[in-house]
Design an enzyme around this catalytic site. Structure first.
Site, PDB file in Angstrom:
ATOM      1  N   SER A 263     -27.213 -11.923 -53.087  1.00 16.49           N
ATOM      2  CA  SER A 263     -28.069 -11.063 -52.169  1.00 16.49           C
ATOM      3  C   SER A 263     -29.673 -11.462 -52.286  1.00 16.49           C
ATOM      4  O   SER A 263     -30.291 -11.097 -51.588  1.00 16.49           O
ATOM      5  CB  SER A 263     -27.969  -9.580 -52.335  1.00 16.49           C
TER       6      SER A 263
ATOM      7  N   GLU B  71     -23.745 -10.802 -43.570  1.00 17.75           N
ATOM      8  CA  GLU B  71     -24.736 -11.790 -43.274  1.00 17.75           C
ATOM      9  C   GLU B  71     -24.142 -13.067 -43.762  1.00 17.75           C
ATOM     10  O   GLU B  71     -23.829 -13.217 -44.681  1.00 17.75           O
ATOM     11  CB  GLU B  71     -26.146 -11.548 -44.155  1.00 17.75           C
TER      12      GLU B  71
ATOM     13  N   HIS C 259     -22.566 -12.583 -47.226  1.00 13.79           N
ATOM     14  CA  HIS C 259     -23.370 -11.325 -47.936  1.00 13.79           C
ATOM     15  C   HIS C 259     -22.812 -10.054 -47.291  1.00 13.79           C
ATOM     16  O   HIS C 259     -23.153  -9.703 -46.358  1.00 13.79           O
ATOM     17  CB  HIS C 259     -24.592 -11.347 -47.908  1.00 13.79           C
TER      18      HIS C 259
ATOM     19  N   ASN D 200     -32.536  -7.238 -46.672  1.00 17.52           N
ATOM     20  CA  ASN D 200     -33.164  -6.849 -47.704  1.00 17.52           C
ATOM     21  C   ASN D 200     -34.794  -7.262 -47.630  1.00 17.52           C
ATOM     22  O   ASN D 200     -35.758  -6.814 -48.170  1.00 17.52           O
ATOM     23  CB  ASN D 200     -32.789  -7.521 -48.905  1.00 17.52           C
TER      24      ASN D 200
HETATM   25  P1  NAI Z   1     -20.467  -6.752 -60.983  1.00 15.97           P
HETATM   26  O1  NAI Z   1     -21.509  -6.940 -62.431  1.00 15.97           O
HETATM   27  O2  NAI Z   1     -19.961  -5.602 -60.723  1.00 15.97           O
HETATM   28  O3  NAI Z   1     -19.700  -7.931 -61.164  1.00 15.97           O
HETATM   29  C1  NAI Z   1     -19.530  -9.419 -61.591  1.00 15.97           C
HETATM   30  C2  NAI Z   1     -18.289  -9.703 -62.077  1.00 15.97           C
HETATM   31  O4  NAI Z   1     -18.400 -11.250 -62.210  1.00 15.97           O
HETATM   32  C3  NAI Z   1     -17.844  -9.264 -63.476  1.00 15.97           C
HETATM   33  O5  NAI Z   1     -16.606  -8.781 -63.457  1.00 15.97           O
HETATM   34  C4  NAI Z   1     -18.149 -10.540 -64.359  1.00 15.97           C
HETATM   35  O6  NAI Z   1     -17.204 -10.572 -65.445  1.00 15.97           O
HETATM   36  C5  NAI Z   1     -17.758 -11.613 -63.438  1.00 15.97           C
HETATM   37  N1  NAI Z   1     -18.448 -12.755 -63.733  1.00 15.97           N
HETATM   38  C6  NAI Z   1     -19.400 -13.247 -64.224  1.00 15.97           C
HETATM   39  N2  NAI Z   1     -19.499 -14.456 -64.515  1.00 15.97           N
HETATM   40  C7  NAI Z   1     -18.661 -14.783 -64.049  1.00 15.97           C
HETATM   41  C8  NAI Z   1     -18.064 -16.355 -63.971  1.00 15.97           C
HETATM   42  N3  NAI Z   1     -18.754 -17.164 -64.583  1.00 15.97           N
HETATM   43  N4  NAI Z   1     -16.733 -16.408 -63.678  1.00 15.97           N
HETATM   44  C9  NAI Z   1     -16.139 -15.576 -63.173  1.00 15.97           C
HETATM   45  N5  NAI Z   1     -16.526 -14.363 -63.095  1.00 15.97           N
HETATM   46  C10 NAI Z   1     -17.791 -13.906 -63.634  1.00 15.97           C
HETATM   47  O7  NAI Z   1     -21.550  -7.513 -59.863  1.00 15.97           O
HETATM   48  P2  NAI Z   1     -21.512  -6.937 -58.352  1.00 15.97           P
HETATM   49  O8  NAI Z   1     -22.545  -5.973 -58.332  1.00 15.97           O
HETATM   50  O9  NAI Z   1     -20.205  -7.107 -57.839  1.00 15.97           O
HETATM   51  O10 NAI Z   1     -22.427  -8.393 -57.746  1.00 15.97           O
HETATM   52  C11 NAI Z   1     -21.768  -9.489 -57.830  1.00 15.97           C
HETATM   53  C12 NAI Z   1     -22.720 -10.681 -56.891  1.00 15.97           C
HETATM   54  O11 NAI Z   1     -22.741  -9.896 -55.605  1.00 15.97           O
HETATM   55  C13 NAI Z   1     -24.114 -10.871 -57.044  1.00 15.97           C
HETATM   56  O12 NAI Z   1     -24.202 -12.070 -56.755  1.00 15.97           O
HETATM   57  C14 NAI Z   1     -24.865  -9.621 -56.382  1.00 15.97           C
HETATM   58  O13 NAI Z   1     -26.064 -10.233 -56.096  1.00 15.97           O
HETATM   59  C15 NAI Z   1     -24.091  -9.583 -55.225  1.00 15.97           C
HETATM   60  N6  NAI Z   1     -24.149  -8.395 -54.353  1.00 15.97           N
HETATM   61  C16 NAI Z   1     -24.338  -7.286 -54.973  1.00 15.97           C
HETATM   62  C17 NAI Z   1     -24.390  -5.908 -54.309  1.00 15.97           C
HETATM   63  C18 NAI Z   1     -24.289  -4.786 -54.851  1.00 15.97           C
HETATM   64  O14 NAI Z   1     -24.697  -3.663 -54.295  1.00 15.97           O
HETATM   65  N7  NAI Z   1     -23.729  -4.604 -56.158  1.00 15.97           N
HETATM   66  C19 NAI Z   1     -24.516  -5.804 -52.886  1.00 15.97           C
HETATM   67  C20 NAI Z   1     -24.363  -7.389 -52.271  1.00 15.97           C
HETATM   68  C21 NAI Z   1     -24.239  -8.253 -53.122  1.00 15.97           C
END
Ligand code: NAI
Length: 513
Positions: free
Chosen positions: A125, A158, A146, A196
């Site tokens: 994001s 997006e 996105h 954003n």
């Molecule tokens: P989260 O923390 O809930 O999940 C991330 C997951 O990725 C975790 O399960 C973790 O174990 C795993 N992970 C971390 N490093 C890893 C690797 N090297 N290889 C494999 N798995 C790995 O995070 P969330 O909120 O789902 O966000 C994920 C992405 O989505 C980020 O880039 C964030 O900026 C983006 N995003 C988040 C939004 C939100 O509202 N939470 C909205 C839109 C985009």
């Protein structure tokens, strides 16, 4: 038109089984793709799929999904605990931790594993797709995809192109998102992309109004809901998002635009972060969520006796539906010729002159335009439906004049909510700044007019796209409100976008340009 969407037999791989990855995997599986979900935390992807199964079970119980559909979705999802299992994917969507180095290293692994025609998409994001792809062997296939949280529900995607992204790759992601039932928009890899970035003023203007003691949180939230038509006001929404998260996004956009004051973070939000009052998740933000805590009420002015007559000077313009509502509510409305342009579109009661805010303070406008007993009213999404309107008045406006305005609005079933004499009131200044940011996004080719509006409606549930809203109010009126705000504050923050100025000078709307 032919679609370049990936066929549903193409394997979609999702990396990261957190909030976003699990939701994205579910969306792809619901659309009919075989999906592999990988997370480097052992067992995380299997757990995520179990959780999806449990959520779909609830939908089956509520009749929103059939048991067969649920089985189909689950049968198409495979949890994997090693990245090598993703080798035969046609599209990989990475949704791991928001860290450029970690994302780059996962991308490098995928480049070794997957065929050269596999699309490598990131759900980031805030990181630049251009820098993510900088050292890639085939940077043209790296693209942003996105989604918004929760991915199975929010419609917007997006589609973010970096400097090297192949347009055909962006098109495939766009068409595939459409085939998945989403509303995709094209955008470029710039800080905050569309949503954003364009959403920043929604928070910033309410925060500033609070800081200036224009009204309290409950009053400003109620105005954004009941007059602006937004689902939530800025304070209840940031309490829900979490102030740590919302403040960090604002700071990152502010820094990324080299400290442009349009994106200036708020000291009062920082103070909440410093205090650990992060919102609902800590039990306290702008509001107190502890048990038994009383929710503050919006300020209101009361009417004992609705006023059943007023006059309208000239043409009501953007207040036309308010005029119609007065008439439908039994108010006798007398048309009066406008003897001066400055009075055009104003309502009059015996004492008061009522005008839509033009971005000047009431005290300033009263003096500059020579208006006695001036009362300003705020913008509404739809005056035929608004249940509340902000009003402010000049230093020399009489109490009787203010009461007449309260009584006139009451006649139409509208609650008058007082604000201090600030320029642009609440909804007008917020909408003007949202439209201004949307205009700059269009000017800088970050999105087109339709894309910006769609992004704000489908990504953050705005009741109307900010550019369509500006068209409805009148581009010249929005430009004037911003120029007046800029003059009042003496701040660059409110400078109108060149595109807004250009359209205003040409007498055109955004949708005609
Ligand atoms: P989260 O923390 O809930 O999940 C991330 C997951 O990725 C975790 O399960 C973790 O174990 C795993 N992970 C971390 N490093 C890893 C690797 N090297 N290889 C494999 N798995 C790995 O995070 P969330 O909120 O789902 O966000 C994920 C992405 O989505 C980020 O880039 C964030 O900026 C983006 N995003 C988040 C939004 C939100 O509202 N939470 C909205 C839109 C985009």
């Amino acid at each position: 038109m032919s679609s370049n969407a990936l066929s549903t037999d193409s394997l979609v791989a999702v990396i990261g089984a957190g909030a976003m990855g699990a939701g994205i995997a579910q969306v792809a599986a619901q659309a009919g793709h075989p999906v592999k979900l990988y997370d480097n935390r052992e067992g995380a992807s299997a757990q995520a799929i179990d959780k999806i199964g449990a959520q779909l079970e609830k939908l089956v119980a509520r009749g929103k999904f059939t048991a067969e559909q649920r089985e189909g979705v689950l049968s198409r999802m495979t949890p994997v605990d090693n990245i090598e299992a993703l080798a035969d994917a046609k599209l990989v969507v990475e949704a791991i931790v928001e860290n450029l180095d970690v994302k780059r290293s996962v991308l490098a692994t995928l480049e070794e594993l997957c065929s050269d025609d596999c699309i490598l998409a990131s759900n980031t994001s805030s990181l630049s797709i251009t820098s993510l792809a900088a050292n890639a062997k085939v940077p043209g296939r790296v693209v942003g995809m996105h989604f918004f949280n929760p991915a199975p529900i929010m419609k917007l995607v997006e589609v973010v192109s970096g400097l090297a992204t192949d347009p055909a790759v962006a098109e495939t992601v766009y068409d595939t998102s459409l085939a998945w039932g989403k509303k995709p928009v094209y955008t470029r890899s710039t800080p905050g992309f569309i949503v954003n970035r364009v959403a920043r003023p929604f928070y910033a203007e309410s925060l500033r109004l609070l800081q200036e003691q224009a009204a309290d949180c409950a009053t400003l939230d109620a105005l954004m809901r009941d007059a602006g038509g937004f689902r939530m006001g800025a304070f209840e929404l940031t309490d829900l998002i979490g102030h740590d998260v919302n403040y960090a996004v604002t700071c990152s956009v502010f820094d990324a635009y080299y400290g442009d004051f349009r994106f200036q973070p708020s000291l009062i939000q920082k103070e909440l972060v410093d205090a650990g009052r992060l919102g609902r998740k800590t039990g306290h933000g702008f509001y107190d969520y502890s048990e038994g805590a009383e929710r503050p009420q919006a300020a209101e002015l009361t009417s004992e006796l609705p006023l059943k007559q007023c006059s309208i000077v000239g043409s009501a313009g953007p207040l036309m539906s308010l005029q119609e509502r007065f008439v439908a509510s039994g108010v006798t409305l007398t048309p009066v010729e406008a003897d001066q342009a400055a009075f055009d579109g104003m309502f009059r009661t015996t004492d008061a002159t009522i005008a839509l805010t033009d971005g000047r303070m009431a005290c300033q406008r009263a003096v500059e335009d020579g208006i006695d007993n001036l009362v300003l009213i705020d913008l509404a999404l739809d005056y035929s439906k608004a249940s509340r309107l902000a009003i402010s008045w000049a230093h020399n406006t009489s109490e009787a004049a203010v009461q007449q305005v309260v009584d006139l609005l009451a006649a139409a079933g509208i609650t008058a909510t007082p604000m201090a004499d600030v320029p642009g009131l609440a909804v007008m200044r917020t909408v003007a700044m949202l439209a201004n940011e949307g205009a700059d996004a269009v000017l800088h080719n970050v999105g087109d007019v339709a894309g910006v509006d769609l992004a704000m409606c489908a990504g953050v549930n705005y009741p109307r796209g900010p550019l369509a809203w500006a068209d409805q109010v009148g581009v010249a009126r929005i430009e004037a409100a911003l120029s007046n705000l800029q003059a009042s504050y003496g701040e660059d923050r409110y400078r109108p976008s060149l595109l807004l100025r250009r359209l205003s000078a040409q007498g055109k709307s955004f949708h005609e340009q």
